[in-house]
Write a protein that holds these residues in place. Structure first.
Motif, PDB file in Angstrom:
ATOM      1  N   MET A 188      32.018  33.793  37.192  1.00 37.71           N
ATOM      2  CA  MET A 188      31.290  33.912  38.461  1.00 37.71           C
ATOM      3  C   MET A 188      31.611  35.236  39.136  1.00 37.71           C
ATOM      4  SD  MET A 188      31.649  30.078  39.978  1.00 37.71           S
ATOM      5  CE  MET A 188      33.275  29.633  39.402  1.00 37.71           C
ATOM      6  N   CYS A 189      32.269  36.135  38.431  1.00 37.41           N
ATOM      7  CA  CYS A 189      32.966  37.196  39.134  1.00 37.41           C
ATOM      8  C   CYS A 189      32.886  38.497  38.349  1.00 37.41           C
ATOM      9  CB  CYS A 189      34.342  36.603  39.307  1.00 37.41           C
ATOM     10  SG  CYS A 189      35.736  37.358  39.871  1.00 37.41           S
ATOM     11  N   HIS A 190      33.802  38.721  37.404  1.00 38.01           N
ATOM     12  CA  HIS A 190      33.809  39.975  36.649  1.00 38.01           C
ATOM     13  C   HIS A 190      33.365  39.796  35.209  1.00 38.01           C
ATOM     14  CE1 HIS A 190      35.081  43.334  39.113  1.00 38.01           C
ATOM     15  NE2 HIS A 190      35.872  42.524  39.778  1.00 38.01           N
ATOM     16  N   ARG A 406      39.905  43.173  40.142  1.00 38.46           N
ATOM     17  CA  ARG A 406      39.692  41.792  39.718  1.00 38.46           C
ATOM     18  C   ARG A 406      40.039  40.813  40.820  1.00 38.46           C
ATOM     19  NH1 ARG A 406      38.142  41.506  34.083  1.00 38.46           N
ATOM     20  NH2 ARG A 406      38.068  39.326  34.646  1.00 38.46           N
ATOM     21  N   GLY A 407      39.652  39.548  40.631  1.00 38.34           N
ATOM     22  CA  GLY A 407      39.750  38.567  41.703  1.00 38.34           C
ATOM     23  C   GLY A 407      41.029  37.770  41.696  1.00 38.34           C
ATOM     24  N   HIS A 408      41.015  36.605  41.058  1.00 45.12           N
ATOM     25  CA  HIS A 408      42.191  35.751  40.982  1.00 45.12           C
ATOM     26  C   HIS A 408      43.329  36.487  40.279  1.00 45.12           C
ATOM     27  CE1 HIS A 408      41.213  31.733  42.373  1.00 45.12           C
ATOM     28  NE2 HIS A 408      40.064  31.725  41.731  1.00 45.12           N
ATOM     29  N   LEU A 652      29.205  36.386  51.570  1.00 43.28           N
ATOM     30  CA  LEU A 652      30.441  37.101  51.876  1.00 43.28           C
ATOM     31  C   LEU A 652      31.651  36.188  51.965  1.00 43.28           C
ATOM     32  CD1 LEU A 652      29.338  39.246  54.929  1.00 43.28           C
ATOM     33  CD2 LEU A 652      29.730  40.055  52.590  1.00 43.28           C
ATOM     34  N   ARG A 653      32.829  36.780  51.745  1.00 45.10           N
ATOM     35  CA  ARG A 653      34.100  36.118  52.061  1.00 45.10           C
ATOM     36  C   ARG A 653      34.557  36.596  53.437  1.00 45.10           C
ATOM     37  NH1 ARG A 653      33.917  36.814  46.723  1.00 45.10           N
ATOM     38  NH2 ARG A 653      35.217  35.430  45.491  1.00 45.10           N
ATOM     39  N   SER A 654      35.201  35.722  54.205  1.00 44.67           N
ATOM     40  CA  SER A 654      35.785  36.169  55.469  1.00 44.67           C
ATOM     41  C   SER A 654      37.228  36.596  55.200  1.00 44.67           C
ATOM     42  CB  SER A 654      35.782  35.047  56.505  1.00 44.67           C
ATOM     43  OG  SER A 654      36.889  34.188  56.272  1.00 44.67           O
TER      44      SER A 654
HETATM   45 MO    MO Z   1      36.534  35.985  41.626  1.00 43.53          MO
END
Ligand code: MO
Ligand code: MGD
Ligand code: MGD
Length: 765
Positions: A188-190, A406-408, A652-654
């Motif tokens: 869902m991300c990279h 990257r995310g997590h 968006l993320r807050s």
């Molecule tokens: Mo992510």
């Protein structure tokens, strides 16, 4: 805001005058401390965070330096750890008091606020409650169900926090059981990065290491909100700025962290010195407009090269290492400045200025985040950024490169050690040799395929190692009912979330340790490992006493389920591996010897050890054996550019959330606080559409596929955004995103560019 929910409050949009970091970030940490009342010693725990011999933060994936700061944690890293170390407990008593139907009435924030899960639980259909169970009963029940099901109808999802050791065993379990259905939050991300960069430069991750930031003289920043999502990176950016490096940012929103930063570690800067200005130039590109902006930059750089006697392009590099420049040049000659300006929303003069800086900078780094990856043509966004970098040989040398953020915290590493639906990315011959079985060869399911399988009934069982899929996926409102038809739903988690409240026929909620907690096994306390955004591998050792004596480690849970599911195999030693994670690292090393040589010996290398990167060495593992220029067929990254009344939605993320975990209701750096059901839009666009501040509207998805998707009750908030777009928070806006609306190559959902219509009262409903 204390413990209450924020419902009913009006958004406070008063301008937040302070820079990112500074006193505001200290206040943010104190508020969470007061709310969560972490157990004694939490501060001592934070002091061990991201340091060699300590534990690695569970928040973002930004790298952990060899010489850490005294406080090597940021506002949001501290929040994540304190959230894990809360004194609140979600015990069997809480489940006895409330039916699952009742719990479904609570908000994301209220659910997680119940505290840490303490006991393994089984869903009881008759009473509609979770009831306490034992680990043996849970493993036995899950194993029996898995043996009944067709492996192809099950999916093992992993959210990006679990360690390399857990990830390796989880993927091995899936393949021994018989499938490659191993989607990761990366889908869902990279995933756009994994597929897109691979296609053009032959690696699925970024090429930079931390020291490159000491040598670059220009950073081009696309669609990544550093101040909120990877705040420790601001220290690196600040140091680069102080050396004279320039930063140019492309983002529809003027994110404060990329405007200026006051170092909360540096009391002098917080009281007397002015904050450091981060971006020299800030361009509010339209969502989906980056292909056009990058086309403009490449076009101008090629013109400058022609004007300046061929001294701008790195012809030697291009000749030796690349292919496709002629096609790109031909295509860019056809592209008009008028079209570039219209799609990007930027002016030619602005792009000319950036092209001039680029053409005269020696070492350039391209940074990006979800603003580039979460689009229908996300892959082309990345290919365009690579085009620009290749023109001057800015990949594969010191101080230059491409660097996705990257995310997590371990999402990149989970892919490295086999959690992937793509069998071609896994050395199956090694698995065959090590464990004596025939690994499945069929392509597995991505996250999008999982949602489609839920909707068409072909997915019958899901195991979720962390995460909150039911909230994070596109089209989540449509998928909710389908979750409840599953034959098996296993959720391994730390805190209660909505995905746990959509029980199927056999449903289990299994609580696990967090990274800061001591993981005691047969041979003593265990270390786990993770890979950060710059491909550095770190050991992480938790020391806290666990939140409950009934918790198990993620490794032990995977091994427990696997053992109860699979027939015995003398080469597969679940108990021994659980007793000593060093043995799992030996297996990782044996499977991936080029990346993990002397793994156990290098565990606590300060700053981590690098797992190697071919493109960094200018070895191109692409189809052509060269780095690939890409001619853009179209200039927009949007699948369906808005027409007529339609407008593009960004989600968006807050500053007060970690994905679906909502810590609170303050989006401090954007000057917003209060309820999250808001819709940001610029005042001129409001005027054109006859909208007023505070008005409550409905959003309707404009993708025509015969399915109605709406989100009601969004309050209009005027905000500095480009024309023709609106922004709302994730996950609240997720029902608007069609599951089929994703990046063309990688299937990453296009969360940053969905065509929607704004409906006012009485319209359309
Ligand atoms: Mo992510
Ligand atoms: N505190 C905290 N930290 C986190 C997370 C969190 O939720 N909270 N989540 C983690 C995870 S899993 C991830 S993947 C990362 C996410 O971190 P980021 O990659 O920063 O993701 P977002 O915040 O979703 O959006 C990034 C930016 O893209 C911009 N943008 C939107 N559309 C476009 C566009 O078309 N073009 C350009 N150029 N910009 C655009 C938005 O304005 C926003 O500033 O952070 C990780 N770290
Ligand atoms: N509209 C929209 N949707 C998006 C995005 C977007 O930008 N816009 N971003 C997407 C992105 S980038 C991502 S990565 C996904 C995130 O999707 P996920 O990774 O699936 O979701 P999270 O919210 O990170 O998961 C939070 C839950 O994980 C559990 N958890 C926390 N720590 C641990 C742990 O250490 N171990 C275990 N086993 N469980 C733990 C807790 O129970 C918590 O409730 O969302 C995606 N969805």
């Amino acid at each position: 805001m204390g413990k209450s929910d924020a419902a009913g409050q009006r958004p406070d949009t008063s301008y937040y005058g302070n820079a990112t970091g500074g006193w505001g970030s200290l206040k943010g940490v104190s508020r969470i401390l007061a709310d969560q009342k972490p157990a004694i010693g939490a501060f001592r725990t934070l002091m061990r965070q991201n340091k060699p011999g300590g534990h690695m933060c569970t928040s973002c994936a930004w790298t952990k330096p060899a010489q850490p700061h005294l406080f090597e944690f940021c506002e949001n890293g501290a929040k994540a750890t304190i959230w894990d170390l809360t004194r609140d407990r979600c015990t069997p008593d809480i489940f006895a008091e409330h039916t699952v139907t009742e719990l479904r009435g609570l908000s994301d924030h209220e659910l997680e606020e119940k505290g840490r899960l303490t006991h393994p639980m089984r869903y009881d259909t008759a009473s509609d409650r979770y009831v306490e169970t034992t680990w043996d009963e849970a493993f036995g029940g899950i194993g029996a169900k898995l043996r009944e099901l067709d492996p192809q109808s099950t999916v093992f999802y992993m959210s990006g926090k679990a360690s390399l050791e857990t990830a390796y065993l989880y993927a091995l379990f899936a393949r021994l059981y018989g499938h490659n259905n191993l989607p990761d939050s990366s889908n869902m991300c990279h995933e756009t990065t994994s597929v897109g960069l691979k296609r053009v430069i032959g690696v699925s991750v970024g090429t930079c290491v931390l020291s490159d930031f000491d040598h670059c003289d220009l950073i081009l920043f696309f669609g990544q909100n550093t101040g909120t999502n990877s705040p420790r990176f601001l220290h690196t950016l600040k140091a680069a700025k102080e050396r004279g490096c320039r930063i140019v940012t492309f983002n529809p929103i003027r994110e404060r962290g990329l405007v200026e930063f006051a170092d909360p570690q540096n009391p002098a800067q917080m009281t007397v010195k002015p904050a450091t200005r981060i971006s020299d130039i800030y361009l509010q590109v339209r969502p989906g407009g980056d292909i056009a902006a990058l086309a403009g930059l490449c076009k101008r750089v090629l013109e400058l090269d022609a004007e300046r006697g061929g001294r701008i392009l790195d012809r030697t590099f291009i000749g030796e290492h690349t292919t496709g420049l002629d096609e790109l040049e031909a295509r860019l000659r056809e592209v008009s400045w008028e079209e570039i300006e219209r799609v990007s929303g930027l002016r030619r003069g602005e792009l000319d200025e950036v092209a001039e800086i680029y053409a005269t900078s020696k070492n350039v780094i391209g940074i990006y985040g979800m603003g580039l990856t979460q689009h229908v043509r996300g892959w082309l966004n990345l290919a365009m950024l690579v085009n620009l970098l290749l023109l001057r040989g800015n990949i594969g040398r010191e101080g230059a490169g491409i660097s996705p953020v990257r995310g997590h915290s371990n999402v990149q590493g989970q892919r490295t050690v086999g959690v992937t639906e793509k069998p071609e990315n896994v050395p199956m011959d090694k698995l065959r040799e090590l464990f004596g079985f025939e690994p499945p060869q069929e392509e597995g399911r991505s996250t999008v395929d999982l949602v489609e399988g839920l909707l068409d009934g072909s997915v019958r069982g899901v195991i979720s190692m962390g995460g909150n899929l039911a909230r994070a996926i596109p089209d989540r409102a449509r998928a909710e009912e389908a979750w409840r038809g599953l034959d098996l739903n296993v959720q391994i988690a730390t805190r209660l979330n909505r995905s746990h409240l959509l029980p199927g026929r056999s449903t289990w909620l299994l609580p696990c340790l967090v990274r800061a907690e001591e993981d005691l096994q047969a041979t003593g306390p265990q270390t786990v490992t993770m890979e950060d955004s710059l491909s550095m591998i770190h050991g992480s050792l938790g020391k806290r006493s666990p939140a409950s004596p009934h918790l198990k480690s993620e490794v032990a849970i995977v091994a427990g389920i696997a053992k109860a599911t699979l027939p015995p195999n003398p080469k597969v030693k679940w108990d021994e591996w659980t007793g000593d994670y060093g043995l799992i690292r030996d297996l990782i090393e044996a499977t991936y010897p080029d990346k993990f040589g002397d793994f156990n010996g290098r565990l606590f290398t300060p700053g981590g050890f690098h797992r190697g990167n071919a493109a960094r060495e200018r070895e191109w593992k692409t189809e052509s054996g060269r780095a690939q220029f890409t001619a853009p067929v179209v200039l927009t990254a949007l699948g369906e550019p808005p027409e007529g009344e339609e407008i593009t939605l960004i989600t968006l993320r807050s500053n007060d959330q970690f994905n679906t975990t909502i810590y609170g209701f303050s989006d401090r750096l954007r000057g917003l606080s209060g309820p999250r059901d808001i819709l940001l839009i610029n005042p001129e666009e409001m005027g054109r559409r006859g909208l007023s501040e505070g008005q409550v509207v409905t959003l309707e998805c404009a993708v025509e596929d015969g399915i109605e998707r709406v989100v009601q009750g969004l309050r209009i908030v005027p905000y500095d955004l480009p024309d023709a777009c609106v922004a709302a928070y994730y996950p609240e806006a997720n029902p608007l995103i069609p599951v089929g609306y994703h990046d063309e190559l990688s299937k990453t959902p296009a969360y940053k560019g969905v065509p929607v219509r704004i409906l006012t009262e009485g319209e359309g409903l």
